[in-house]
Motif scaffolding. Structure first.
Motif, PDB file in Angstrom:
ATOM      1  N   VAL A  76      33.688 -62.451  56.775  1.00  0.00           N
ATOM      2  CA  VAL A  76      33.754 -62.734  55.342  1.00  0.00           C
ATOM      3  C   VAL A  76      34.996 -62.054  54.764  1.00  0.00           C
ATOM      4  CG1 VAL A  76      31.250 -62.911  55.142  1.00  0.00           C
ATOM      5  CG2 VAL A  76      32.360 -60.702  54.743  1.00  0.00           C
ATOM      6  N   SER A  77      35.216 -62.230  53.471  1.00  0.00           N
ATOM      7  CA  SER A  77      36.341 -61.578  52.807  1.00  0.00           C
ATOM      8  C   SER A  77      35.981 -60.149  52.417  1.00  0.00           C
ATOM      9  CB  SER A  77      36.738 -62.365  51.557  1.00  0.00           C
ATOM     10  OG  SER A  77      35.706 -62.286  50.582  1.00  0.00           O
ATOM     11  N   GLN A  78      37.022 -59.332  52.165  1.00  0.00           N
ATOM     12  CA  GLN A  78      36.766 -57.969  51.687  1.00  0.00           C
ATOM     13  C   GLN A  78      36.087 -57.987  50.324  1.00  0.00           C
ATOM     14  OE1 GLN A  78      40.918 -56.243  53.065  1.00  0.00           O
ATOM     15  NE2 GLN A  78      39.588 -54.568  52.380  1.00  0.00           N
ATOM     16  N   ALA A  79      36.394 -58.991  49.512  1.00  0.00           N
ATOM     17  CA  ALA A  79      35.746 -59.096  48.199  1.00  0.00           C
ATOM     18  C   ALA A  79      34.247 -59.273  48.357  1.00  0.00           C
ATOM     19  CB  ALA A  79      36.343 -60.257  47.415  1.00  0.00           C
ATOM     20  N   ALA A  80      33.849 -60.078  49.360  1.00  0.00           N
ATOM     21  CA  ALA A  80      32.422 -60.284  49.606  1.00  0.00           C
ATOM     22  C   ALA A  80      31.759 -58.981  50.053  1.00  0.00           C
ATOM     23  CB  ALA A  80      32.208 -61.371  50.647  1.00  0.00           C
ATOM     24  N   VAL A  81      32.456 -58.211  50.879  1.00  0.00           N
ATOM     25  CA  VAL A  81      31.933 -56.914  51.325  1.00  0.00           C
ATOM     26  C   VAL A  81      31.719 -56.003  50.121  1.00  0.00           C
ATOM     27  CG1 VAL A  81      32.470 -54.814  52.623  1.00  0.00           C
ATOM     28  CG2 VAL A  81      32.904 -57.065  53.639  1.00  0.00           C
ATOM     29  N   SER A  82      32.704 -55.977  49.222  1.00  0.00           N
ATOM     30  CA  SER A  82      32.609 -55.129  48.038  1.00  0.00           C
ATOM     31  C   SER A  82      31.426 -55.532  47.174  1.00  0.00           C
ATOM     32  CB  SER A  82      33.905 -55.211  47.230  1.00  0.00           C
ATOM     33  OG  SER A  82      33.817 -54.438  46.058  1.00  0.00           O
ATOM     34  N   LEU A  83      31.187 -56.826  47.000  1.00  0.00           N
ATOM     35  CA  LEU A  83      30.071 -57.301  46.191  1.00  0.00           C
ATOM     36  C   LEU A  83      28.730 -56.921  46.812  1.00  0.00           C
ATOM     37  CD1 LEU A  83      31.331 -60.890  45.230  1.00  0.00           C
ATOM     38  CD2 LEU A  83      31.010 -58.953  43.682  1.00  0.00           C
ATOM     39  N   VAL A  84      28.620 -57.115  48.128  1.00  0.00           N
ATOM     40  CA  VAL A  84      27.346 -56.847  48.795  1.00  0.00           C
ATOM     41  C   VAL A  84      27.034 -55.355  48.795  1.00  0.00           C
ATOM     42  CG1 VAL A  84      26.095 -56.942  50.979  1.00  0.00           C
ATOM     43  CG2 VAL A  84      27.459 -58.902  50.230  1.00  0.00           C
ATOM     44  N   LEU A  85      28.009 -54.527  49.196  1.00  0.00           N
ATOM     45  CA  LEU A  85      27.747 -53.094  49.297  1.00  0.00           C
ATOM     46  C   LEU A  85      27.688 -52.424  47.927  1.00  0.00           C
ATOM     47  CD1 LEU A  85      29.860 -52.160  52.448  1.00  0.00           C
ATOM     48  CD2 LEU A  85      27.467 -52.867  52.281  1.00  0.00           C
ATOM     49  N   GLY A  86      28.215 -53.092  46.908  1.00  0.00           N
ATOM     50  CA  GLY A  86      28.083 -52.595  45.542  1.00  0.00           C
ATOM     51  C   GLY A  86      26.872 -53.164  44.841  1.00  0.00           C
ATOM     52  N   ASP A  87      26.037 -53.933  45.595  1.00  0.00           N
ATOM     53  CA  ASP A  87      24.809 -54.525  45.080  1.00  0.00           C
ATOM     54  C   ASP A  87      25.072 -55.413  43.866  1.00  0.00           C
ATOM     55  OD1 ASP A  87      22.104 -55.001  45.363  1.00  0.00           O
ATOM     56  OD2 ASP A  87      21.523 -53.451  43.933  1.00  0.00           O
ATOM     57  N   LYS A  88      26.190 -56.174  43.953  1.00  0.00           N
ATOM     58  CA  LYS A  88      26.525 -57.102  42.875  1.00  0.00           C
ATOM     59  C   LYS A  88      26.690 -58.522  43.407  1.00  0.00           C
ATOM     60  CE  LYS A  88      28.939 -53.497  40.230  1.00  0.00           C
ATOM     61  NZ  LYS A  88      30.234 -53.064  39.626  1.00  0.00           N
ATOM     62  N   TRP A  89      26.038 -58.801  44.535  1.00  0.00           N
ATOM     63  CA  TRP A  89      26.243 -60.070  45.234  1.00  0.00           C
ATOM     64  C   TRP A  89      25.322 -61.188  44.745  1.00  0.00           C
ATOM     65  CZ3 TRP A  89      22.039 -62.061  47.860  1.00  0.00           C
ATOM     66  CH2 TRP A  89      20.976 -61.178  48.097  1.00  0.00           C
ATOM     67  N   HIS A  90      24.212 -60.833  44.054  1.00  0.00           N
ATOM     68  CA  HIS A  90      23.224 -61.844  43.676  1.00  0.00           C
ATOM     69  C   HIS A  90      23.855 -62.954  42.836  1.00  0.00           C
ATOM     70  CE1 HIS A  90      19.933 -59.318  45.151  1.00  0.00           C
ATOM     71  NE2 HIS A  90      20.596 -58.295  44.630  1.00  0.00           N
ATOM     72  N   GLY A  91      23.668 -64.187  43.294  1.00  0.00           N
ATOM     73  CA  GLY A  91      24.235 -65.339  42.604  1.00  0.00           C
ATOM     74  C   GLY A  91      25.690 -65.597  42.955  1.00  0.00           C
ATOM     75  N   ARG A  92      26.285 -64.736  43.768  1.00  0.00           N
ATOM     76  CA  ARG A  92      27.706 -64.909  44.122  1.00  0.00           C
ATOM     77  C   ARG A  92      27.905 -64.997  45.632  1.00  0.00           C
ATOM     78  NH1 ARG A  92      30.446 -60.172  40.548  1.00  0.00           N
ATOM     79  NH2 ARG A  92      32.346 -61.411  40.845  1.00  0.00           N
ATOM     80  N   VAL A  93      26.976 -64.435  46.384  1.00  0.00           N
ATOM     81  CA  VAL A  93      27.026 -64.485  47.839  1.00  0.00           C
ATOM     82  C   VAL A  93      25.630 -64.867  48.325  1.00  0.00           C
ATOM     83  CG1 VAL A  93      27.375 -63.125  49.945  1.00  0.00           C
ATOM     84  CG2 VAL A  93      28.843 -62.736  47.965  1.00  0.00           C
ATOM     85  N   SER A  94      25.555 -65.698  49.357  1.00  0.00           N
ATOM     86  CA  SER A  94      24.245 -66.123  49.846  1.00  0.00           C
ATOM     87  C   SER A  94      23.532 -64.960  50.529  1.00  0.00           C
ATOM     88  CB  SER A  94      24.394 -67.284  50.827  1.00  0.00           C
ATOM     89  OG  SER A  94      25.027 -66.841  52.029  1.00  0.00           O
TER      90      SER A  94
END
Length: 340
Positions: A19-37
């Motif tokens: 995945v992209s680093q942006a996706a990693v940042s969203l997931v590990l920052g718990d901000k992925w809901h609605g933006r990453v599956s």
């Protein structure tokens, strides 16, 4: 999956998860809901765990302008009460990813010096226990969020207070002693200019003066056993021609221990000749003989409520209102007064 030989980075996690680093940042920052599956988020979490990746919290906090560090200011580290306040605050802080730095004010109840070159740069907020608001000018001038424990709720704008119901605790002591039949009292007061001790004196005076035939004398002492012994001994052996107090109401348990020593020096038995009460319910209360009747203050709950209040302020929420209830613990140091 082979672990990298150096400390893994978010790029390593991104490559491992595809995945992209942006996706990693969203997931590990718990901000992925609605933006990453969900399957992608799980893949990122699995890759981070297998690589042993730990985010650089210091760098992240610097970017966000937060340190996730709170300063807890106390008058001293010499009583278990403030240790309990710290334990409660630190437990709640840890649950929310914060750390707590414990700072005893070198001048006791104030003023507290700023231990940092810039408190604003080093801290997200301050909790101060049993201190006057004006004692924290050096810290509060940085406009840091401030929560005051055991302090005047009318201290001024911009300050949140969390209090134990000390007034009710004092009323419970007075009701207990009056119910036993005591009418002649000595108030062994802490010789400290503090809101919490003013409340104790005011409530005790108010309650006793509603009962006809009561007398109340006051002796002041520093918060040490020796000072309390001296003050009590002096108060009980002076003022000839007046009725000797049959009950000593002490502002805290250490003062009560000093009153015990004074009573024994004067040949007075507790509780036969003199009832004694404290306020705190420290370990000391059950170490002395007879065990001390005192008001239990839940120091850990107090610290926890203070930390919850600060977290609410930081989140822009209104902290919970209402004082923390306290309760009288009746032990062997109080009994009905003997007939003259």
């Amino acid at each position: 999956m082979a672990r990298p030989t150096t400390h893994p980075t978010s790029r390593d996690v991104a490559q491992a998860a595809g995945v992209s680093q942006a996706a990693v940042s969203l997931v590990l920052g718990d901000k992925w809901h609605g933006r990453v599956s969900e399957p992608t988020a799980q893949r990122v979490r699995d890759a981070a765990r297998q690589l042993g990746y730990r985010p650089n919290l210091a760098a992240r906090n610097l970017r966000l302008g937060h340190t996730r560090t709170v300063l807890l200011v106390v008058p001293a580290l010499t009583t278990e009460f403030f240790a309990g306040v710290y334990t409660g605050a630190a437990r709640v802080a840890a649950d929310h990813g914060f750390g707590v730095v414990l700072y005893p004010s070198p001048q006791g109840i104030g003023p507290a010096r700023n231990p940092f070159a810039s408190a604003r740069a080093a801290l997200d907020g301050v909790i101060a226990s049993s201190m006057a608001a004006d004692a924290l000018t050096a810290l509060h001038d940085d406009r840091l969020p401030l929560v005051m424990l055991d302090s005047d709720p009318t201290a001024g704008p911009g300050t949140t207070t969390v209090n134990l119901d000390i007034a009710d605790g004092t009323r419970q002591i007075a009701e207990h002693l009056l119910g036993l039949g005591h009418r002649h009292f000595l108030h062994l007061a802490a010789d400290i200019p503090s809101w919490t001790f003013d409340v104790r004196a005011r409530e005790l005076t108010h309650r006793l003066t509603t009962v006809p035939g009561t007398t109340l004398r006051t002796a002041r002492a520093a918060l040490t056993i020796d000072a309390a012994r001296t003050a009590t001994e002096t108060a009980l052996t002076t003022a000839p021609g007046t009725t000797r107090p049959t009950a000593v109401v002490c502002d805290d348990d250490q003062l009560a221990a000093g009153a015990y020593k004074a009573a024994r020096r004067l040949g007075l038995r507790i509780p036969d000749d003199l009832s004694v009460t404290g306020l705190d319910d420290l370990a000391l209360a059950t170490a002395i003989d007879p065990e001390l009747t005192t008001v239990h203050l839940d120091a850990e709950l107090f610290g926890a409520r203070g930390m919850h209040a600060l977290l609410a302020v930081l989140d822009g929420r209104e902290p919970d209102a209402g004082d923390i209830p306290v309760h009288l613990v009746v032990r062997g140091s109080t009994a009905p007064p003997q007939a003259p």
